[in-house]
Design a protein around this motif. Structure first.
Motif, PDB file in Angstrom:
ATOM      1  N   LYS A   1       4.103   8.285   0.533  1.00  0.00           N
ATOM      2  CA  LYS A   1       5.126   8.672  -0.855  1.00  0.00           C
ATOM      3  C   LYS A   1       5.666   9.769  -0.551  1.00  0.00           C
ATOM      4  CE  LYS A   1       6.964   7.768  -5.544  1.00  0.00           C
ATOM      5  NZ  LYS A   1       6.262   7.549  -6.754  1.00  0.00           N
ATOM      6  N   PRO A   2       4.464  10.639  -0.530  1.00  0.00           N
ATOM      7  CA  PRO A   2       4.542  12.112  -0.106  1.00  0.00           C
ATOM      8  C   PRO A   2       5.804  12.429  -0.024  1.00  0.00           C
ATOM      9  CG  PRO A   2       2.247  12.375  -1.101  1.00  0.00           C
ATOM     10  CD  PRO A   2       3.378   9.936  -0.587  1.00  0.00           C
ATOM     11  N   ILE A   3       5.414  12.209   2.122  1.00  0.00           N
ATOM     12  CA  ILE A   3       6.610  12.715   2.600  1.00  0.00           C
ATOM     13  C   ILE A   3       8.123  11.624   2.646  1.00  0.00           C
ATOM     14  CG2 ILE A   3       6.220  10.378   4.700  1.00  0.00           C
ATOM     15  CD1 ILE A   3       7.352  13.453   4.704  1.00  0.00           C
TER      16      ILE A   3
ATOM     17  N   ALA B   1      -5.215   5.729   7.169  1.00  0.00           N
ATOM     18  CA  ALA B   1      -5.432   5.850   5.913  1.00  0.00           C
ATOM     19  C   ALA B   1      -6.279   4.754   5.543  1.00  0.00           C
ATOM     20  CB  ALA B   1      -4.739   6.261   4.852  1.00  0.00           C
TER      21      ALA B   1
ATOM     22  N   LYS C   1      -5.311   8.761  -2.933  1.00  0.00           N
ATOM     23  CA  LYS C   1      -4.736   8.166  -1.741  1.00  0.00           C
ATOM     24  C   LYS C   1      -3.455   8.562  -1.347  1.00  0.00           C
ATOM     25  CE  LYS C   1      -5.335   3.068  -2.549  1.00  0.00           C
ATOM     26  NZ  LYS C   1      -4.971   1.352  -2.338  1.00  0.00           N
ATOM     27  N   TYR C   2      -2.479   9.696  -2.769  1.00  0.00           N
ATOM     28  CA  TYR C   2      -1.371  10.253  -2.086  1.00  0.00           C
ATOM     29  C   TYR C   2      -1.687  12.185  -1.845  1.00  0.00           C
ATOM     30  CZ  TYR C   2       0.361   7.519  -5.765  1.00  0.00           C
ATOM     31  OH  TYR C   2       1.052   6.523  -7.590  1.00  0.00           O
TER      32      TYR C   2
ATOM     33  N   TRP D   1       5.777  23.994   0.392  1.00  0.00           N
ATOM     34  CA  TRP D   1       4.930  23.260   1.906  1.00  0.00           C
ATOM     35  C   TRP D   1       6.151  21.693   2.144  1.00  0.00           C
ATOM     36  CZ3 TRP D   1       2.141  21.663   4.576  1.00  0.00           C
ATOM     37  CH2 TRP D   1       1.790  20.420   5.369  1.00  0.00           C
TER      38      TRP D   1
ATOM     39  N   LEU E   1      11.723   8.646   9.849  1.00  0.00           N
ATOM     40  CA  LEU E   1      11.431   9.146   8.659  1.00  0.00           C
ATOM     41  C   LEU E   1       9.956   8.043   7.855  1.00  0.00           C
ATOM     42  CD1 LEU E   1      10.715  10.948   5.884  1.00  0.00           C
ATOM     43  CD2 LEU E   1      12.694   9.735   4.772  1.00  0.00           C
TER      44      LEU E   1
ATOM     45  N   PHE F   1       9.225  17.869   9.653  1.00  0.00           N
ATOM     46  CA  PHE F   1       9.594  16.799  10.289  1.00  0.00           C
ATOM     47  C   PHE F   1      11.071  16.681  10.967  1.00  0.00           C
ATOM     48  CE2 PHE F   1      12.980  13.413   8.951  1.00  0.00           C
ATOM     49  CZ  PHE F   1      12.236  11.964   9.513  1.00  0.00           C
TER      50      PHE F   1
ATOM     51  N   PRO G   1      -3.236  11.619   3.162  1.00  0.00           N
ATOM     52  CA  PRO G   1      -3.659  11.914   4.879  1.00  0.00           C
ATOM     53  C   PRO G   1      -3.199  13.405   5.217  1.00  0.00           C
ATOM     54  CG  PRO G   1      -1.926  10.604   3.501  1.00  0.00           C
ATOM     55  CD  PRO G   1      -2.782  11.389   2.443  1.00  0.00           C
TER      56      PRO G   1
ATOM     57  N   ASP H   1       3.343   5.477   9.714  1.00  0.00           N
ATOM     58  CA  ASP H   1       1.932   6.415  10.246  1.00  0.00           C
ATOM     59  C   ASP H   1       0.897   7.080   9.151  1.00  0.00           C
ATOM     60  OD1 ASP H   1       0.577   7.442  12.884  1.00  0.00           O
ATOM     61  OD2 ASP H   1       1.192   9.149  11.731  1.00  0.00           O
TER      62      ASP H   1
ATOM     63  N   LYS I   1       0.778   4.405  -1.437  1.00  0.00           N
ATOM     64  CA  LYS I   1       0.689   5.668  -2.152  1.00  0.00           C
ATOM     65  C   LYS I   1       0.649   7.033  -1.100  1.00  0.00           C
ATOM     66  CE  LYS I   1      -1.369   4.371  -6.363  1.00  0.00           C
ATOM     67  NZ  LYS I   1      -2.820   4.562  -7.251  1.00  0.00           N
ATOM     68  N   TYR I   2      -0.071   6.411  -0.097  1.00  0.00           N
ATOM     69  CA  TYR I   2      -0.243   7.005   1.357  1.00  0.00           C
ATOM     70  C   TYR I   2       0.686   8.132   1.751  1.00  0.00           C
ATOM     71  CZ  TYR I   2      -4.949   5.166   1.043  1.00  0.00           C
ATOM     72  OH  TYR I   2      -5.860   4.186   0.754  1.00  0.00           O
TER      73      TYR I   2
ATOM     74  N   LEU J   1       9.891  17.423  15.278  1.00  0.00           N
ATOM     75  CA  LEU J   1       9.267  15.542  15.743  1.00  0.00           C
ATOM     76  C   LEU J   1      10.819  15.370  16.942  1.00  0.00           C
ATOM     77  CD1 LEU J   1       7.446  13.653  13.403  1.00  0.00           C
ATOM     78  CD2 LEU J   1       6.826  14.954  15.048  1.00  0.00           C
TER      79      LEU J   1
ATOM     80  N   TRP K   1       3.116  14.639  14.890  1.00  0.00           N
ATOM     81  CA  TRP K   1       2.822  14.886  13.047  1.00  0.00           C
ATOM     82  C   TRP K   1       1.981  15.805  12.741  1.00  0.00           C
ATOM     83  CZ3 TRP K   1       6.091  15.950   9.788  1.00  0.00           C
ATOM     84  CH2 TRP K   1       5.863  15.755   8.645  1.00  0.00           C
TER      85      TRP K   1
ATOM     86  N   ARG L   1       9.430  14.110  -0.481  1.00  0.00           N
ATOM     87  CA  ARG L   1       9.987  15.073   0.033  1.00  0.00           C
ATOM     88  C   ARG L   1      11.316  15.406   1.659  1.00  0.00           C
ATOM     89  NH1 ARG L   1       4.798  18.342  -1.783  1.00  0.00           N
ATOM     90  NH2 ARG L   1       6.054  19.803  -2.763  1.00  0.00           N
TER      91      ARG L   1
ATOM     92  N   ARG M   1       9.227  19.100   5.887  1.00  0.00           N
ATOM     93  CA  ARG M   1      10.956  19.347   6.350  1.00  0.00           C
ATOM     94  C   ARG M   1      10.834  19.611   7.545  1.00  0.00           C
ATOM     95  NH1 ARG M   1      11.998  19.008   0.442  1.00  0.00           N
ATOM     96  NH2 ARG M   1      12.767  21.279   0.666  1.00  0.00           N
TER      97      ARG M   1
ATOM     98  N   LEU N   1       1.821  18.759  11.022  1.00  0.00           N
ATOM     99  CA  LEU N   1       1.438  18.686  10.165  1.00  0.00           C
ATOM    100  C   LEU N   1       0.222  20.328   9.687  1.00  0.00           C
ATOM    101  CD1 LEU N   1       0.369  15.675   8.323  1.00  0.00           C
ATOM    102  CD2 LEU N   1       2.042  17.634   7.321  1.00  0.00           C
TER     103      LEU N   1
ATOM    104  N   GLU O   1       1.186  -1.190  -0.089  1.00  0.00           N
ATOM    105  CA  GLU O   1       0.249  -0.314  -0.036  1.00  0.00           C
ATOM    106  C   GLU O   1       0.970   1.645  -0.080  1.00  0.00           C
ATOM    107  OE1 GLU O   1      -2.873   1.317  -0.896  1.00  0.00           O
ATOM    108  OE2 GLU O   1      -3.491  -0.339   0.230  1.00  0.00           O
TER     109      GLU O   1
END
Lengths: 243, 243
Positions: free
Chosen positions: A157-159, A187, B154-155, B227, A176, B235, B158, A182, A154-155, B238, A227, A162, B232, A231, A152
Motif C-alpha cells: 500500500k505505501p508505494i 514479504a 506489514k506497511y 521520502w 507501479l 519510481f 518492505p 514485488d 498492507k505491504y 525505473l 527497486w 505515494r 516518486r 530504494l 494481503e
C-alpha cells in the motif's frame, strides 16, 4: 492469501492479480483470480477474487453459467443495465454462496468468506470500479479512493499511496503495480508469481491489453532488483538524523 | 494497534515505538510502550509492548515491582544471569497475566493477548534481542533475522527488508526506522506520533541515546515529505513497462 489491485485512471481501469492459492503453508497451488466477460463495444466486466477458493470459484461459475443459457439470464451480469447493477448481482451471488456453506450465515469472519473487486464499463456510462464484501454489500472507487486492494494488502500500500497519479498511462500504472506486488511477494509467501494483468480503456467497452508476468519475466526481475537499489539510493539521499 | 521495531546492529541495539493506544476508533489515547531497567555498567534491559494495554501495563508493573523490594527479587530481571533468562521471566510474566484474565488460558487469539520485544545487554554477554509471544515462548534475533516488529508490522516491512544493513550507524538506523514508521502512520490510523527511540551501544551496559519525536518534529516532517518525493523519483527512474 492473495493480492489483487484494481486501479481507476483517467484513461480507464487496470487490474492485476497474483495466482497463488494455499490451504496451509504445505498445500500451495496456482489459480487464476481474474475473470472477464465481454460483449465488445457494449460491455466489459472484470472480476478479481480473494478468499476461500471454493467460494470464489463457485461465484465465478454461477456468474458464468447465467451468462450462457438465455432463459437463465436473469439476473445475468451480461443483462445488467449498469455496472452498479452488475456489482449488485456479484454481491448477491457471493452472499448466497457463503450462506449456503456457513450454518450461521454470512459474516465478515465467515470461514468461507471472500472479497471481490469488480470493474468495467457498460455503454452509456463511464468505467466504474467496486469492492464487494462477503456480506454482499460494496463500495465504489472515487477520486479520493481511486484504487482497491484485496488479500494481503498492507505491504504494497505505501508505494501506491505515494506514487499513484490519475493521469498515469496504463504502462506506468502496470509498472507501479509491479513494484507494489514485488514488495508484497518479497514479504509474504502467500502471494506469488505469475501475475495476471488487464486494462480496460475508457469508452471502448472491451478488454484492452492483457497478459501474464511469469516467474522468470526479465522485466519483473529488472523492476524487482532495480527497486531495491532505487530504494536504498533514495534512502541514502534523505537528510541524516542527528542526536 | 501499535508499531514497535527492535533492530540489532553491529554497534548495538536500537528500539523505536509509537505511542498511540485505542479501544475502538472512537477511543484513542496515548501511552508509552517502551520501558527500560538499567544498572549502568552491569546491565540494561529494554522492553516494548504491543497488544492489550491492561495486559502490557500489568506485565511492566509486575516486572518493575520485582526489581524494587530485594526480598521479592526472585525472579527479577535485575537478577537474571543472562538476557535469555530475562526473556524467560518476561515471557512467564506475560503468560501469567494473560492466563489470569482469560478463562481458557493463553492462546495466540486470546482477547487479552500481547506481544513483547525485549533486548539489552548483561555484562559478560553480547547484546541480545528477543520477541516474546502471548504464550510466553520467544525467539531470538540473528544475522538472518536481525530485527523484530510487533503490532501493525506489514506497511513498514518492505523498506526495512530493503535498506537494513548491520553495519549502519545508530543515526542511520533511526532514519530508517522513521521511514518505516512514516509509511505505517500514513496507512494506518492505529499508529501515531510521538515516537520514542532508544539506543543500547554494545559493551557499555547502559542506555545510549534516547528521545521522543513529537508530532511537529521538523526532522520527521522533512523525512516524511522527502521520502514521498524520493519514492516518486526512484519510481520514475525505473525502466518503463511496454506491452
Amino acid at each position: 492469501m492473495t493480492y489483487c489491485v484494481g486501479v481507476q485512471l483517467n484513461q480507464g481501469l487496470v487490474f492485476m492479480s497474483d495466482t497463488r492459492t494455499n490451504a496451509g503453508i504445505d498445500n500451495v497451488s496456482q489459480a487464476k483470480k481474474m475473470h472477464s466477460w465481454e460483449v465488445p463495444g457494449e460491455r466489459v466486466i472484470t472480476l478479481m477474487t480473494a478468499g476461500n477458493l471454493a467460494t470464489t470459484q463457485s461465484v465465478v461459475s454461477l456468474l458464468d453459467e447465467r451468462t450462457k443459457a438465455p432463459e437463465d439470464r436473469n439476473p445475468s451480469i451480461l443483462e445488467a443495465p449498469s455496472m452498479f447493477q452488475a456489482a449488485r448481482i456479484v454481491g448477491q451471488t457471493l452472499r448466497e454462496v457463503i450462506q449456503s456453506h456457513a450454518p450461521t450465515g454470512a459474516t465478515a469472519d465467515a470461514a468461507f468468506g471472500a472479497t471481490i473487486i469488480v470493474g468495467g464499463q457498460i455503454a452509456g456510462s463511464p468505467p466504474r470500479l467496486f469492492m464487494i464484501y462477503p456480506e454482499g454489500n460494496f463500495i465504489e472507487s472515487s477520486p479520493d479512493n481511486p484504487f482497491f486492494q484485496i488479500g494481503e494488502t498492507k505491504y504494497g500500500k505505501p508505494i501506491l499511496v505515494r506514487a499513484y497519479d490519475a493521469a498515469m498511462s496504463f504502462e506506468e500504472a502496470i509498472k507501479l503495480l509491479l513494484v507494489s506486488f514485488d514488495s508484497t511477494i518479497k514479504a509474504n509467501l502467500s502471494v506469488g508469481l505469475p501475475l495476471d494483468y488487464q486494462t480496460v480503456p475508457a469508452g471502448r467497452m472491451e478488454i484492452g491489453r492483457q497478459g501474464r508476468i511469469e516467474a522468470d519475466d526479465p522485466y519483473f526481475d529488472m523492476v524487482s532488483k532495480g527497486w531495491g537499489e532505487a530504494l536504498r539510493a533514495a534512502f541514502a539521499q534523505l537528510p541524516g538524523f542527528r542526536f
